[in-house]
Design an enzyme around this catalytic site. Structure first.
Site, PDB file in Angstrom:
ATOM      1  N   ASN A  18       0.778  -1.387   0.220  1.00 28.64           N
ATOM      2  CA  ASN A  18      -0.029   0.255  -0.312  1.00 28.64           C
ATOM      3  C   ASN A  18       0.620   0.973  -0.078  1.00 28.64           C
ATOM      4  OD1 ASN A  18      -2.347  -1.448   0.404  1.00 28.64           O
ATOM      5  ND2 ASN A  18      -2.916  -1.240   2.342  1.00 28.64           N
TER       6      ASN A  18
ATOM      7  N   TYR B 158      -0.405  -9.092  -2.223  1.00 30.53           N
ATOM      8  CA  TYR B 158       0.330  -7.824  -2.249  1.00 30.53           C
ATOM      9  C   TYR B 158       1.214  -7.789  -2.639  1.00 30.53           C
ATOM     10  CZ  TYR B 158      -4.099  -6.015  -0.288  1.00 30.53           C
ATOM     11  OH  TYR B 158      -5.571  -5.326   0.423  1.00 30.53           O
TER      12      TYR B 158
ATOM     13  N   HIS C 133      -1.294  -7.041   5.729  1.00 32.09           N
ATOM     14  CA  HIS C 133      -2.376  -6.897   6.573  1.00 32.09           C
ATOM     15  C   HIS C 133      -1.811  -7.505   7.678  1.00 32.09           C
ATOM     16  CE1 HIS C 133      -5.292  -6.459   3.562  1.00 32.09           C
ATOM     17  NE2 HIS C 133      -4.663  -5.644   3.274  1.00 32.09           N
TER      18      HIS C 133
END
Length: 807
Positions: free
Chosen positions: A214, A273, A264
């Site tokens: 992210n 990811y 996460h």
């Protein structure tokens, strides 16, 4: 209204979209040449370069891009609350529930379609190249979305990702591609909108939704916002905000020294990811290279090292293993995909191959050359799903793969052999000539499975010892061919599970559920391994000890202490093989061929071996009662992912399982998996009763000895003795004797609780210790070897390897 998963947006345009973020826009007029160079660099990264548009696979892909653009252009109908009728974004009750997620997803989908139109106008061979009317339509669409939904006056709703990553990526991608057609006012408005939703504070702290992949995505937004707005401060912020991504972490999101990658907080995510992180860093390194904002942080070498240390172990013949894909394994055919293109382990793997090549542009010459060989090898061996025919792969990625495929100087690197243990994410991979396998576990740090956004609703038992495997030239589509929507989710191969009925998404979103166990891990010498899991069931009273001893041509699987009080049956699944739509692979047990009709089932009493034609063999030491089942199973992607297709799919399965009965108190099992073995080879191994010695299979310890390999391996769940080994506390031990009179003794503390009190004794004459790690505080030799270890908590479950000369 269907929700769109994150990967769907990244794949919709056939390329990884990237872009925009903080700070106020600067005047566009008179922008320095550096910004023009960056825009040109980004265009090349997004559109691809060095390929011939009249050659395949580019010709067909460009034509398809043009067709999609014409279809979406014709359907575009600006109205209050939508730009396309099928993508309404006006949320009547804006909040963060699942319905609002769908509306925010439609904002991203709208921007993504506009980016597709922009690409079609820029790419050759689309039939729309240079179409001024098309470009004008894109600008009208951008103005419409700004006025209605994505502007500095709006408050976000639904999924944060839509506003901070998905929408600005596609918006700014269009801005770069159509920059010369934008007015200064449009640039200012669009940059202001991005600044509102992605302020500088989004990367002020390395926490929450601003970590790992992210964070890289946010930095991509910041960098492109700086490019579009000619803002040096934004580019510097994007570059500097990458630095926290590079160092190894010891908890939470990021790369670990053992090669693990977590997102996460508790989910192994190398293949999803992790792919985003790898691809995003490759893009940013390439974009900023040679500019005043080049990424020079020496920590980026950790990412280069991770190509072979973290990503390569989970790539096999072009696919990336599902054990590190998190909830992405439930993303097959989406409800909105009229063509029914299924995303699977191969199609998740191909972008990683392309990202490795892109990252290589900034690596050393030696790394770049080796990676090109690795990628070429993976491509050449992907017979099931050739990367250059990947319908979801973007043109830029295709161009990079085609370049390495056509480079005669690049020699394909073969699949390696060996074992990799990843204690920090409870995963293991085992590679032998002709096959590869993975083991998925869960503990107090690593979740059973991840669900969220309505995805992966029935992945309950994927961390309960899932043993997946693939051949070199066979069974590479085993988990690709509609496996996850059609398999019985309570009978995953290798797992032990209660038949207790679980609700969709049981345990909570985003990996919330983790078992209260610490003994998960093992010991390895790099070729063989002892791997173990103290299993506690999800929302269940189930408890078990499970071990896998990974050897040269087999994996020995032991289970013990299996107990449960759910009032339901408990099963250990030996195998659940997807036989495709026809499902007529032959099956035999102890030399007797069984029917290929469905449904068929039989309890095999005293079975010593079984074989599935075209797959492999299974040996049951001493004989076992095993249930066999050939059945057709029908399911839908929407069963496991609310955004999935509701079209029914049917596949035939051959299942072998041990039925421990209702509420067992001390169940056990023992079997050998022989991937790729013929029926004759399987029968031969079953007849060689002395080949394997099961030293112990109990709740206190599980261990085996294979004299012909000089191998002894024991997982001590508590202190005790097994065969020639004693341990004073819980640990995993693997001993290998060699014909040259030397041996290795590998020890680990999977519990990470041995605070200096672990002693391991091998009752075998040893002349001297020739090598030992600092964790060994004393080593006594003679008629036995006695090793005392100091505090192993800091070793994080890693193997401590001692080498000796035998007496």
């Amino acid at each position: 209204m269907p929700s769109w998963p994150r990967r769907a947006f990244l794949l919709t345009t056939g390329t990884a979209l990237v872009l925009g973020a903080p700070g106020g826009p600067t005047a566009r007029a008179g922008a320095p040449d550096a910004y023009a160079e960056l825009r040109a660099a980004w265009r090349a990264l997004v559109l691809g370069e060095g390929f011939k548009p009249t050659d395949e696979p580019f010709k067909s892909r460009l034509a398809g891009l043009g067709a999609a653009a014409r279809r979406w252009r014709a359907a575009m109908a600006p109205a209050s609350g939508s730009l396309w009728p099928d993508l309404p974004y006006a949320d009547p009750e804006p909040d963060t529930d699942q319905e609002s997620f769908a509306y925010s997803a439609n904002v991203v989908a709208s921007y993504t379609r506009l980016a597709t139109l922009a690409q079609a106008s820029c790419q050759p061979g689309t039939g729309l190249t240079g179409d001024a009317g098309l470009r004008a339509d894109v600008l009208k669409g951008l103005d419409h979305l700004y006025a209605q939904v994505y502007n500095e006056r709006r408050t976000r709703f639904g999924n944060w990702w839509s506003w901070q990553i998905g929408a600005p990526q596609a918006l700014l991608d269009s801005c770069v591609l159509l920059y010369d057609a934008l007015s200064a006012e449009q640039v200012a408005r669009f940059c202001a909108a991005v600044d509102h939703f992605v302020p500088d504070s989004a990367v002020a702290h390395y926490t929450g939704t601003s970590t790992g992949a992210n964070r890289v995505d946010l930095c991509r937004v910041l960098a492109l916002r700086g490019v579009v707005g000619a803002d040096s401060a934004q580019l510097a912020l994007a570059r500097d905000a990458l630095s926290p991504v590079f160092p190894y972490v010891t908890s939470g999101d990021g790369l670990y020294r053992d090669g693990s990658f977590i997102q996460h907080t508790a989910v192994p995510y190398t293949g999803s990811y992790g792919s985003v992180l790898l691809g995003g860093l490759g893009l940013l390194f390439a974009l900023l290279d040679g500019s005043p904002w080049a990424v020079t942080d020496p920590g980026r070498q950790i990412v280069f090292d991770a190509v072979e240390h973290a990503w390569a172990p989970f790539l096999h013949n072009g696919l990336v293993m599902d054990c590190v894909a998190g909830r992405a394994l439930s993303r097959g055919v989406s409800a909105s995909d009229a063509q029914g293109v299924q995303a699977d382990d191969h199609l998740r793997g191909h972008p990683i191959l392309a990202s490795v090549l892109l990252l290589g542009q900034g690596a050393s010459a030696a790394e770049r050359a080796r990676w090109r060989g690795l990628v070429k090898g993976w491509m050449r061996r992907d017979h099931y799903s050739p990367p250059l025919a990947d319908p979801l792969l973007g043109l830029a990625a295709l161009a990079r793969l085609k370049d390495v495929e056509d480079d005669a100087a690049v020699v394909p690197v073969p699949e390696p052999t060996g074992h990799r243990l990843f204690p920090d994410m409870a995963r293991a991979t085992h590679r032998r000539p002709g096959w590869a396998a993975s083991i998925s576990m869960a503990d107090s740090r690593i979740t059973y499975y991840e669900t969220g956004n309505g995805e992966n609703l029935r992945g309950w038992h994927t961390g309960s010892g899932l043993l997946a495997w693939w051949g070199d030239t066979y069974a590479n589509g085993q988990y690709s061919d509609a496996y996850w929507p059609t398999v019985d989710p309570c009978r995953l191969p290798g797992t032990t599970a209660s038949r207790k009925v679980l609700a969709d998404g049981a345990g909570g979103d985003w990996g919330a559920a983790r078992p209260a166990v610490r003994w998960v891990g093992g010991a390895t010498d790099g070729q063989r391994a002892a791997v173990g899991q103290h299993l506690k069931g999800l929302r269940s009273t189930l408890s078990a000890r499970k071990s896998w001893f990974c050897l040269d041509d087999t994996i020995v699987c032991l289970g013990a202490g299996i107990g449960c009080a759910d009032g339901t049956a408990v099963e250990s699944t030996v195998e659940n093989r997807n036989l495709g739509t026809a499902g007529r692979a032959p099956f035999q047990a102890d030399g007797v061929t069984k029917p290929v009709t469905t449904p068929w089932s039989q309890t095999l009493t005293g079975a010593r071996w079984a074989h599935i034609g075209g797959h492999g063999g299974y040996v049951f030491p001493g004989g076992a009662t095993v249930k066999a089942l050939r059945e057709q199973r029908t399911g839908k992607w929407s069963d496991i992912n609310r955004g999935g297709s509701a079209a029914p799919l049917t596949r035939t399965y051959l299942t072998l399982y041990v039925d421990h009965g209702i509420d067992p108190t001390d169940g056990t099992y023992a079997y050998l998996l022989l991937p790729g073995a013929s029926a004759d080879r399987t029968a031969e191994r079953a007849a060689a009763v002395g080949w394997l010695r099961i030293l112990v299979n109990a709740e206190a310890a599980q261990g085996v000895g294979v004299p012909s390999l000089g191998c002894t391996a024991v997982n001590f769940w508590t202190g005790g003795a097994a065969g020639p080994l004693d341990a004073s506390a819980a640990c995993s031990v693997l001993v290998t004797e060699r014909s040259d009179g030397t041996a290795t003794v590998c020890v680990s503390d999977p519990t990470r609780a041995a605070g200096g009190g672990l002693t391991v004794t091998w009752h075998r004459p040893v002349a001297e210790v020739t090598g030992r790690p600092a964790t060994v505080t004393s080593a006594a030799t003679g008629d036995r070897l006695r090793l005392a270890f100091g505090d192993l908590a800091g070793a994080r479950g890693a193997t401590q390897k001692v080498t000796v000369r035998l007496g």
